[in-house]
Design an enzyme around this catalytic site. Structure first.
Site, mmCIF file in Angstrom:
data_model
loop_
_atom_site.group_PDB
_atom_site.id
_atom_site.type_symbol
_atom_site.label_atom_id
_atom_site.label_comp_id
_atom_site.label_asym_id
_atom_site.label_seq_id
_atom_site.Cartn_x
_atom_site.Cartn_y
_atom_site.Cartn_z
ATOM 1 N N HIS A 198 0.817 -1.205 0.000
ATOM 2 C CA HIS A 198 0.000 0.000 0.000
ATOM 3 C C HIS A 198 0.848 1.251 0.000
ATOM 4 O O HIS A 198 0.523 2.238 -0.645
ATOM 5 C CB HIS A 198 -0.929 -0.003 1.212
ATOM 6 C CG HIS A 198 -2.296 -0.407 0.822
ATOM 7 N ND1 HIS A 198 -3.067 -1.244 1.571
ATOM 8 C CD2 HIS A 198 -3.018 -0.111 -0.264
ATOM 9 C CE1 HIS A 198 -4.205 -1.430 0.953
ATOM 10 N NE2 HIS A 198 -4.203 -0.757 -0.173
ATOM 11 N N ARG A 305 7.917 -14.049 -13.066
ATOM 12 C CA ARG A 305 9.003 -14.753 -12.366
ATOM 13 C C ARG A 305 8.425 -15.451 -11.139
ATOM 14 O O ARG A 305 8.313 -14.852 -10.071
ATOM 15 C CB ARG A 305 10.101 -13.770 -11.948
ATOM 16 C CG ARG A 305 10.913 -13.200 -13.107
ATOM 17 C CD ARG A 305 12.044 -12.303 -12.567
ATOM 18 N NE ARG A 305 13.028 -11.967 -13.559
ATOM 19 C CZ ARG A 305 13.039 -10.813 -14.252
ATOM 20 N NH1 ARG A 305 12.101 -9.903 -14.057
ATOM 21 N NH2 ARG A 305 14.000 -10.583 -15.134
ATOM 22 N N ARG A 341 6.971 -18.402 -15.985
ATOM 23 C CA ARG A 341 8.250 -19.093 -16.090
ATOM 24 C C ARG A 341 8.388 -19.965 -14.846
ATOM 25 O O ARG A 341 8.162 -19.488 -13.729
ATOM 26 C CB ARG A 341 9.392 -18.082 -16.152
ATOM 27 C CG ARG A 341 10.737 -18.794 -16.227
ATOM 28 C CD ARG A 341 11.867 -17.837 -16.348
ATOM 29 N NE ARG A 341 12.111 -17.135 -15.103
ATOM 30 C CZ ARG A 341 13.032 -16.188 -14.987
ATOM 31 N NH1 ARG A 341 13.743 -15.830 -16.032
ATOM 32 N NH2 ARG A 341 13.231 -15.595 -13.837
ATOM 33 N N GLU A 438 18.786 -18.364 -23.067
ATOM 34 C CA GLU A 438 19.663 -17.519 -22.242
ATOM 35 C C GLU A 438 21.013 -18.171 -21.980
ATOM 36 O O GLU A 438 21.814 -17.657 -21.219
ATOM 37 C CB GLU A 438 18.963 -17.133 -20.929
ATOM 38 C CG GLU A 438 18.337 -18.280 -20.183
ATOM 39 C CD GLU A 438 17.526 -17.850 -18.962
ATOM 40 O OE1 GLU A 438 17.629 -16.692 -18.540
ATOM 41 O OE2 GLU A 438 16.779 -18.690 -18.438
ATOM 42 N N ASN A 461 19.662 -10.994 -20.137
ATOM 43 C CA ASN A 461 20.432 -10.772 -18.893
ATOM 44 C C ASN A 461 21.424 -11.915 -18.702
ATOM 45 O O ASN A 461 22.583 -11.704 -18.371
ATOM 46 C CB ASN A 461 19.506 -10.698 -17.674
ATOM 47 C CG ASN A 461 18.415 -9.668 -17.849
ATOM 48 O OD1 ASN A 461 18.528 -8.811 -18.702
ATOM 49 N ND2 ASN A 461 17.367 -9.754 -17.059
ATOM 50 N N ASP A 462 20.942 -13.126 -18.890
ATOM 51 C CA ASP A 462 21.830 -14.269 -18.733
ATOM 52 C C ASP A 462 22.600 -14.576 -20.001
ATOM 53 O O ASP A 462 23.760 -14.967 -19.947
ATOM 54 C CB ASP A 462 21.039 -15.501 -18.282
ATOM 55 C CG ASP A 462 20.786 -15.454 -16.790
ATOM 56 O OD1 ASP A 462 21.754 -15.259 -16.044
ATOM 57 O OD2 ASP A 462 19.621 -15.575 -16.376
ATOM 58 N N ARG A 472 26.691 -10.840 -14.310
ATOM 59 C CA ARG A 472 25.700 -9.770 -14.468
ATOM 60 C C ARG A 472 25.589 -8.874 -13.245
ATOM 61 O O ARG A 472 25.061 -7.771 -13.323
ATOM 62 C CB ARG A 472 24.319 -10.362 -14.835
ATOM 63 C CG ARG A 472 23.765 -11.290 -13.793
ATOM 64 C CD ARG A 472 22.561 -12.072 -14.314
ATOM 65 N NE ARG A 472 21.294 -11.401 -14.061
ATOM 66 C CZ ARG A 472 20.106 -11.931 -14.327
ATOM 67 N NH1 ARG A 472 20.017 -13.144 -14.868
ATOM 68 N NH2 ARG A 472 19.008 -11.277 -14.071
ATOM 69 N N CYS A 509 12.828 -11.017 -23.273
ATOM 70 C CA CYS A 509 12.346 -10.539 -21.976
ATOM 71 C C CYS A 509 13.482 -10.092 -21.062
ATOM 72 O O CYS A 509 13.258 -9.777 -19.900
ATOM 73 C CB CYS A 509 11.482 -11.596 -21.292
ATOM 74 S SG CYS A 509 12.373 -13.121 -20.941
HETATM 75 C C1 PEP Z 1 17.139 -13.001 -18.441
HETATM 76 O O1 PEP Z 1 18.054 -13.756 -18.072
HETATM 77 O O2 PEP Z 1 17.260 -12.178 -19.349
HETATM 78 C C2 PEP Z 1 15.831 -13.042 -17.767
HETATM 79 C C3 PEP Z 1 14.814 -12.340 -18.196
HETATM 80 O O3 PEP Z 1 15.736 -13.801 -16.647
HETATM 81 P P1 PEP Z 1 16.235 -13.349 -15.186
HETATM 82 O O4 PEP Z 1 16.652 -11.917 -15.256
HETATM 83 O O5 PEP Z 1 15.088 -13.586 -14.268
HETATM 84 O O6 PEP Z 1 17.389 -14.293 -14.961
HETATM 85 MG MG MG Z 2 17.677 -15.402 -16.799
#
Ligand code: PEP
Ligand code: MG
Length: 587
Positions: A198, A305, A341, A438, A461-462, A472, A509
Site C-alpha cells: 500500500h 518470475r 516461467r 539464455e 540478462n543471462d 551480471r 524478456c
Molecule cells: C534473463 O536472463 O534475461 C531473464 C529475463 O531472466 P532473469 O533476469 O530472471 O534471470
Molecule cells: Mg535469466
C-alpha cells in the site's frame, strides 16, 4: 537486490521501482519503535479504569485515523483513501472490541496485552494465507493494533521532519506514508515491500518517488547521508558521485517532459507506421503488479518470475498455495495471456534448501534444479496448469542448455497433465510452452529447440553473462556487460531466424527489451514480442509507433555488419537522436 560500491564512497543499492521519479536529498532513517507489550494481572478493583483506558485509546485512535482519512481524501481522492476507512472500521467493530473487553473482564489482564493477543490471532491467520495481498492487509491490521496499544500506553509517534528528506525505513505503513507526505518528503526507500504494498501504491498516487524491497537499506544508510533515488529504475545511490547526480538530473528533466506526451498513447496498439504489430508485454513478479501492468497498456505478461514466491520461505509453497497466486495473476490479466516461467532458482536467486555451490551461476540453476527435484517440479507444474483453465496461460522453462532438458521438462509436463486429467481437474490441454534462450548452447540449438515448443523468449540478462563471460551482478566488470556487443546482436538475429524457420514466435524478456536505445534494433531484427518492466512500457510503445519496420530492418542490417559495441551504440544513438529527438535515452 544487492549493494555495490562504485567509485569512491558511492554505494548503489538495487531494489524495486515502486513509484516513478528522481529524488535527491538527505536521508531520514525512520525507525518505528513497535510498542512493547507485557502481560500484567489487574485487580478486580482496577477493572473499571482499565476498560476506560482501552475505550479512551480506541477513541483517540479513531480520531487520529479520521484526521489521516480526511487528509488522504484531499490528497489522494476517496478511492485511495479507503484503506483508512477500513482501519476505522476495525476499531468500530463491536464484536472485536466486545471480545477484547470481555477477555479483560474474564482474565483480569491488562488492556494492551489482550488487544495484542486478540488482534494477533487475525494477523496470524492472514499471514498464514501465503497470499501477498492478504499479507499486505495483515500489515494494515498490525498498524491498527499498534496504534491502539501506543495510545493505551500514551506514546506519541514522531512524524515531523526537519526540512526536506528521503524517508528510509524497514517498512512503511500507509498511514506513515500519508502523514509524512504532509512534510517535505522527497522520496521513500524501504527494505521490505513490493510494488504492490500500500505504501508503494500511495507513493504513486502522491507522486513521491519510491524504491522498495532493498532488503539492506536501513543497514547501509544513516540519517543525514545524501541519497539519490531513481524510482524509474529502482536504484538508490548513497553518497552519489557528481556524475551520478548530473545523470539523474538530466533523466528527471527528460522524463517530466516526455511523460506528458505518453499519457495519450497508453491504450493504442504497439504497431509500426507500416503496420507491423509487436506484442508489447510486461515482466512482473507479484500478482499485485497486474493492475499496474494493465494500466500501462501491457498486452500480456511476457515473463512472470514465479520464484518471487519463494522469497523468505523456509520451504517450497504447496501446490494449492502456488495455484492461488497463479490463478490470481491469470484471471487478473484475462483474456490476455500470461507466461509463467517455472522457478528459476540458484545463481543469485535463493531457494529453500539451495545447494551450497562454489560457482552457483554455473551450477544447479533453473531447469536443472527442477529436473533434479521431480516432486517440486510436478507440484509446480500442476499449480500452473490448474491456473490455465481459462486458456490464457503459457509455461516457459528457464536456463535450458540442451535439447535433452527440453524433452525431460516436457515429459514432466505430460505427467502433470495426466495426473490432473485422472483427477478430473480442469486445465488447458493445449497449453502453449516456451523456452528461454539464455545459454549460448541453447541459442546455437535454437532451431531444434523451436521444433519442440510454441515460442522462444530470449533472456539477454543471462545470455550476455554467459556469452561474454561477465557476471551480471559484478560492478567491476559492468562495462564489459555489453548489450550491443556484435556477438550478442548477431546471436539474437540467429535465434529469431531459427524460431521463424520453425514457425514459432520469438520474444525477448531481458532488460535489453526495455532499453529505448535498443527498440529499433530489436524490431528490425524481427522480434515478435518485447517484454519489459511496466513502468517503461509506454515509452517503448511510443518508439515502435514512431518508426517504420522497413527502416528498422535497414538499421538492424547495418548494426549486424558492425564490429564493436561502441560502434553499434553510437550508431543507434545517432539514429534515435535524428529520427526521434524527443525520446529520453539512457534510462
Ligand atoms: C534473463 O536472463 O534475461 C531473464 C529475463 O531472466 P532473469 O533476469 O530472471 O534471470
Ligand atoms: Mg535469466
Amino acid at each position: 537486490m544487492s549493494a555495490v560500491r562504485t567509485s569512491g564512497q558511492e554505494i548503489l543499492l538495487k531494489g524495486i521501482a515502486a513509484a516513478p521519479g528522481i529524488a535527491m536529498g538527505p536521508a531520514y532513517l525512520y525507525s518505528k519503535l513497535m510498542p512493547r507489550v507485557k502481560m500484567r494481572s489487574i485487580k478486580p478493583s482496577d477493572l473499571k479504569s482499565e476498560l476506560q483506558r482501552l475505550r479512551n485509546a480506541t477513541a483517540r485512535s479513531v480520531k487520529e485515523l479520521q484526521k489521516i482519512l480526511s487528509f488522504a481524501e484531499q490528497k489522494l481522492g476517496s478511492q485511495d483513501a479507503k484503506i483508512f476507512e477500513a482501519q476505522i472500521m476495525i476499531l468500530n467493530d463491536s464484536i472485536l472490541m466486545g471480545t477484547i473487553e470481555d477477555r479483560i473482564k474474564d482474565e483480569l489482564k491488562n488492556a494492551e496485552y489482550i488487544v495484542s493477543d486478540e488482534i494477533s490471532k487475525y494477523k496470524r491467520l492472514m499471514f498464514a494465507a501465503q497470499d501477498e495481498y492478504m499479507h499486505e492487509r495483515a500489515h494494515d491490521v498490525d498498524d491498527v493494533m499498534n496504534r491502539i496499544i501506543r495510545n493505551i500506553q500514551d506514546q506519541r509517534l514522531f512524524s515531523r521532519l526537519e526540512g526536506e528528506s528521503v524517508i528510509v525505513s524497514e517498512k512503511l505503513a500507509p498511514a506513515d506514508t500519508v502523514i509524512f507526505s504532509r512534510n517535505q518528503v522527497l522520496g521513500y526507500v524501504t527494505d521490505l515491500g513490493g510494488v504492490t504494498s500500500h505504501a508503494a501504491i500511495l507513493s504513486r498516487s502522491l507522486k513521491i518517488p519510491a524504491v522498495v524491497g532493498l532488503r539492506t537499506a536501513t543497514k547501509h544508510i544513516r540519517s543525514g547521508d545524501f541519497l539519490a533515488i531513481d524510482g524509474y529504475a529502482g536504484f538508490v545511490a548513497i553518497n552519489p558521485t557528481e556524475e551520478t547526480r548530473e545523470g539523474l538530473k538530466r533523466k528527471a528533466k527528460r522524463f517530466k517532459d516526455f511523460e506528458k506526451h505518453l499519457v495519450g498513447i497508453v491504450h493504442l496498439p504497439a504497431e509500426t507506421i507500416d503496420h507491423r504489430h509487436i506484442a508489447l508485454s510486461s515482466n512482473i513478479e507479484f500478482p499485485e503488479e497486474v493492475e499496474f501492468a494493465f494500466a500501462q497498456g501491457s498486452e500480456g505478461i511476457g515473463l512472470y518470475r514465479t520464484e518471487s514466491q519463494l522469497i523468505g520461505m523456509a520451504k517450497y509453497p504447496t501446490e494449492d498455495e502456488q495455484y492461488e497466486v497463479y490463478k490470481r495473476v491469470a484471471d487478473g490479466f484475462f483474456p490476455h495471456s500470461v507466461i509463467f516461467r517455472t522457478f528459476d532458482v540458484g545463481g543469485d536467486k535463493l531457494a529453500p534448501d539451495a545447494y551450497q555451490e562454489e560457482n552457483p551461476f554455473l551450477g544447479c540453476r533453473g531447469i536443472r534444479m527442477l529436473l533434479d527435484h521431480p516432486e517440486i517440479f510436478q507440484e509446480h507444474l500442476r499449480a500452473i496448469l490448474r491456473a490455465s483453465a481459462k486458456k490464457n496461460v503459457c509455461i516457459m522453462f528457464p536456463m535450458i542448455s540442451n535439447l535433452y532438458e527440453v524433452h525431460r521438462a516436457k515429459s514432466y509436463l505430460d505427467k502433470a497433465q495426466e495426473d490432473l486429467s485422472s483427477r478430473g481437474v480442469p486445465f488447458d490441454k493445449r497449453i502453449k510452452i516456451g523456452v528461454m534462450i539464455e545459454v549460448p548452447s541453447a541459442a546455437m540449438m535454437a532451431q531444434e529447440i523451436a521444433s519442440e515448443v510454441d515460442f522462444l523468449s530470449i533472456g539477454t540478462n543471462d545470455l550476455i553473462q554467459y556469452m561474454l563471460a561477465v557476471d551480471r551482478d559484478n560492478s567491476y566488470v559492468a562495462p564489459l556487460f555489453q548489450q550491443f556487443n556484435p556477438a550478442v546482436v548477431r546471436t539474437i538475429k540467429m535465434v529469431v531466424d531459427a524460431g521463424h524457420k520453425r514457425n514459432v514466435w520469438v520474444g525477448i524478456c531481458g532488460e535489453m527489451a526495455g532499453d529505448p536505445l535498443a527498440t529499433m534494433l530489436l524490431v528490425g531484427l524481427g522480434l515478435d514480442e518485447l517484454s519489459v518492466i511496466p513502468s517503461i512500457l509506454p515509452e517503448i510503445k511510443d518508439i515502435i509507433r514512431s518508426i517504420k519496420y522497413k527502416d528498422a530492418k535497414r538499421i538492424a542490417d547495418r548494426a549486424l555488419a558492425m564490429s564493436s559495441d561502441t560502434e553499434i551504440k553510437e550508431y543507434l544513438s545517432s539514429v534515435v537522436k535524428s529520427k526521434l529527438p524527443e525520446i529520453p535515452l539512457d534510462t
